[in-house]
Design an enzyme around this catalytic site. Structure first.
Site, PDB file in Angstrom:
ATOM      1  N   ARG A  76       0.839  -1.208   0.000  1.00 42.64           N
ATOM      2  CA  ARG A  76       0.000   0.000   0.000  1.00 42.64           C
ATOM      3  C   ARG A  76       0.868   1.250   0.000  1.00 42.64           C
ATOM      4  O   ARG A  76       1.748   1.412   0.848  1.00 42.64           O
ATOM      5  CB  ARG A  76      -0.911   0.023   1.242  1.00 42.64           C
ATOM      6  CG  ARG A  76      -1.621   1.348   1.525  1.00 42.64           C
ATOM      7  CD  ARG A  76      -2.938   1.427   0.796  1.00 42.64           C
ATOM      8  NE  ARG A  76      -3.635   2.683   1.036  1.00 42.64           N
ATOM      9  CZ  ARG A  76      -4.688   2.822   1.844  1.00 42.64           C
ATOM     10  NH1 ARG A  76      -5.157   1.791   2.495  1.00 42.64           N
ATOM     11  NH2 ARG A  76      -5.283   3.993   1.976  1.00 42.64           N
ATOM     12  N   ARG A  86      -5.600   1.646  -4.514  1.00 47.26           N
ATOM     13  CA  ARG A  86      -4.733   1.019  -3.523  1.00 47.26           C
ATOM     14  C   ARG A  86      -4.782  -0.507  -3.642  1.00 47.26           C
ATOM     15  O   ARG A  86      -5.801  -1.076  -4.007  1.00 47.26           O
ATOM     16  CB  ARG A  86      -5.097   1.457  -2.102  1.00 47.26           C
ATOM     17  CG  ARG A  86      -6.404   0.977  -1.498  1.00 47.26           C
ATOM     18  CD  ARG A  86      -7.661   1.718  -1.961  1.00 47.26           C
ATOM     19  NE  ARG A  86      -7.663   3.142  -1.722  1.00 47.26           N
ATOM     20  CZ  ARG A  86      -8.075   3.710  -0.593  1.00 47.26           C
ATOM     21  NH1 ARG A  86      -8.542   2.976   0.380  1.00 47.26           N
ATOM     22  NH2 ARG A  86      -8.033   5.009  -0.467  1.00 47.26           N
ATOM     23  N   ASP A  89      -6.859  -1.886   1.497  1.00 46.44           N
ATOM     24  CA  ASP A  89      -7.353  -0.954   2.518  1.00 46.44           C
ATOM     25  C   ASP A  89      -8.056  -1.781   3.587  1.00 46.44           C
ATOM     26  O   ASP A  89      -8.942  -2.581   3.277  1.00 46.44           O
ATOM     27  CB  ASP A  89      -8.341   0.032   1.878  1.00 46.44           C
ATOM     28  CG  ASP A  89      -8.811   1.105   2.837  1.00 46.44           C
ATOM     29  OD1 ASP A  89      -8.004   1.574   3.655  1.00 46.44           O
ATOM     30  OD2 ASP A  89     -10.005   1.488   2.757  1.00 46.44           O
ATOM     31  N   ASP A  91     -10.093  -1.222   7.035  1.00 46.38           N
ATOM     32  CA  ASP A  91     -10.724  -0.277   7.961  1.00 46.38           C
ATOM     33  C   ASP A  91     -11.420  -1.032   9.087  1.00 46.38           C
ATOM     34  O   ASP A  91     -11.971  -2.110   8.869  1.00 46.38           O
ATOM     35  CB  ASP A  91     -11.780   0.570   7.230  1.00 46.38           C
ATOM     36  CG  ASP A  91     -11.178   1.555   6.247  1.00 46.38           C
ATOM     37  OD1 ASP A  91      -9.952   1.765   6.275  1.00 46.38           O
ATOM     38  OD2 ASP A  91     -11.958   2.114   5.450  1.00 46.38           O
TER      39      ASP A  91
HETATM   40  P1  ATP Z   1     -12.039   6.247   4.379  1.00 43.83           P
HETATM   41  O1  ATP Z   1     -11.569   6.267   5.819  1.00 43.83           O
HETATM   42  O2  ATP Z   1     -12.996   7.338   4.036  1.00 43.83           O
HETATM   43  O3  ATP Z   1     -12.533   4.888   3.970  1.00 43.83           O
HETATM   44  P2  ATP Z   1      -9.420   5.692   3.384  1.00 43.83           P
HETATM   45  O4  ATP Z   1      -9.669   4.315   3.904  1.00 43.83           O
HETATM   46  O5  ATP Z   1      -8.962   5.818   1.974  1.00 43.83           O
HETATM   47  O6  ATP Z   1     -10.747   6.573   3.523  1.00 43.83           O
HETATM   48  P3  ATP Z   1      -6.890   5.972   4.636  1.00 43.83           P
HETATM   49  O7  ATP Z   1      -5.955   6.817   3.852  1.00 43.83           O
HETATM   50  O8  ATP Z   1      -6.782   4.474   4.450  1.00 43.83           O
HETATM   51  O9  ATP Z   1      -8.390   6.434   4.327  1.00 43.83           O
HETATM   52  O10 ATP Z   1      -6.755   6.231   6.195  1.00 43.83           O
HETATM   53  C1  ATP Z   1      -6.481   7.478   6.716  1.00 43.83           C
HETATM   54  C2  ATP Z   1      -6.455   7.398   8.237  1.00 43.83           C
HETATM   55  O11 ATP Z   1      -7.730   7.109   8.761  1.00 43.83           O
HETATM   56  C3  ATP Z   1      -5.614   6.282   8.829  1.00 43.83           C
HETATM   57  O12 ATP Z   1      -4.272   6.633   8.910  1.00 43.83           O
HETATM   58  C4  ATP Z   1      -6.239   6.068  10.219  1.00 43.83           C
HETATM   59  O13 ATP Z   1      -5.452   6.649  11.261  1.00 43.83           O
HETATM   60  C5  ATP Z   1      -7.535   6.835  10.129  1.00 43.83           C
HETATM   61  N1  ATP Z   1      -8.726   6.127  10.652  1.00 43.83           N
HETATM   62  C6  ATP Z   1      -9.655   6.729  11.441  1.00 43.83           C
HETATM   63  N2  ATP Z   1     -10.627   5.875  11.767  1.00 43.83           N
HETATM   64  C7  ATP Z   1     -10.317   4.683  11.177  1.00 43.83           C
HETATM   65  C8  ATP Z   1     -10.955   3.405  11.160  1.00 43.83           C
HETATM   66  N3  ATP Z   1     -12.116   3.185  11.800  1.00 43.83           N
HETATM   67  N4  ATP Z   1     -10.367   2.409  10.452  1.00 43.83           N
HETATM   68  C9  ATP Z   1      -9.204   2.628   9.782  1.00 43.83           C
HETATM   69  N5  ATP Z   1      -8.539   3.825   9.770  1.00 43.83           N
HETATM   70  C10 ATP Z   1      -9.100   4.840  10.450  1.00 43.83           C
HETATM   71 CA    CA Z   2     -11.504   2.982   3.502  1.00 42.16          CA
HETATM   72 CA    CA Z   3      -8.349   3.036   5.359  1.00 41.23          CA
END
Ligand code: ATP
Ligand code: CA
Ligand code: CA
Length: 156
Positions: A76, A86, A89, A91
């Site tokens: 990633r 990516r 991902d 979450d």
């Molecule tokens: P989205 O969060 O809208 O799905 P994304 O997954 O593309 O967008 P990332 O760039 O992967 O966003 O993550 C950015 C930041 O989000 C991470 O570094 C993390 O600290 C933060 N974050 C906040 N809440 C969460 C969560 N519930 N799960 C994962 N990451 C989180």
């Molecule tokens: Ca996401």
């Molecule tokens: Ca994410």
């Protein structure tokens, strides 16, 4: 779990296995894989998504760290573009019935309630689930305006 680069079906499949192999963690359920159009920038491949239910003794912060470690192992790269393409991902959608808001972690995940590619697989593995403060996954899925993702048949 989401991916839209470098064989997304394999990325998601491997990631689901890696979640089950995390320390003090067991994958209790995993959804089918689903394909959907990208959110945000449209000039990128479609996404493959799935959700997993984990039984874990890891706290939310440590779990997030472990997830980001897996993302890095999958190559990633965090680009400048929000919601850009990516390889992987990961979450945290929910953590039990916890409601958390720190600089690094917001739970329930803020996108959960309006994303059909999250709600549909979540409904598959946890039809009775309630999202703290937001109602049932079933009612959220029904109210969701986003196009329904395509369920992929499991490999034979
Ligand atoms: P989205 O969060 O809208 O799905 P994304 O997954 O593309 O967008 P990332 O760039 O992967 O966003 O993550 C950015 C930041 O989000 C991470 O570094 C993390 O600290 C933060 N974050 C906040 N809440 C969460 C969560 N519930 N799960 C994962 N990451 C989180
Ligand atoms: Ca996401
Ligand atoms: Ca994410």
């Amino acid at each position: 779990v989401g991916s839209n680069l470098d064989d997304p079906v394999a990325q998601v499949g491997h990631a689901l296995s890696e979640l089950d192999e995390l320390p003090r963690t067991h994958c209790a359920a995993r959804s089918s894989l689903y394909r959907s159009a990208p959110m945000g920038p449209q000039d990128q491949p479609p996404y493959v998504n799935a959700v997993a239910a984990l039984d874990t003794a890891l706290g939310p912060d440590e779990l997030l760290e472990r997830l980001q470690e897996i993302e890095r192992r999958h190559g990633r790269v965090r680009g400048a573009q929000r919601w850009g393409p990516r390889t992987l991902d990961l979450d945290i959608l929910l953590y039990g019935d916890a409601v958390l808001s720190t600089e690094r972690l917001t739970v329930p995940h803020p996108g959960l309630c309006e994303r059909s590619f999250v709600l549909v697989p979540l409904l598959e593995i946890a039809p009775q689930l309630e999202v703290p403060g937001q109602g049932s996954v079933a009612s959220l899925a029904e109210a969701c305006a986003m196009a329904v993702p395509e369920r992929l048949e499991a490999a034979p």
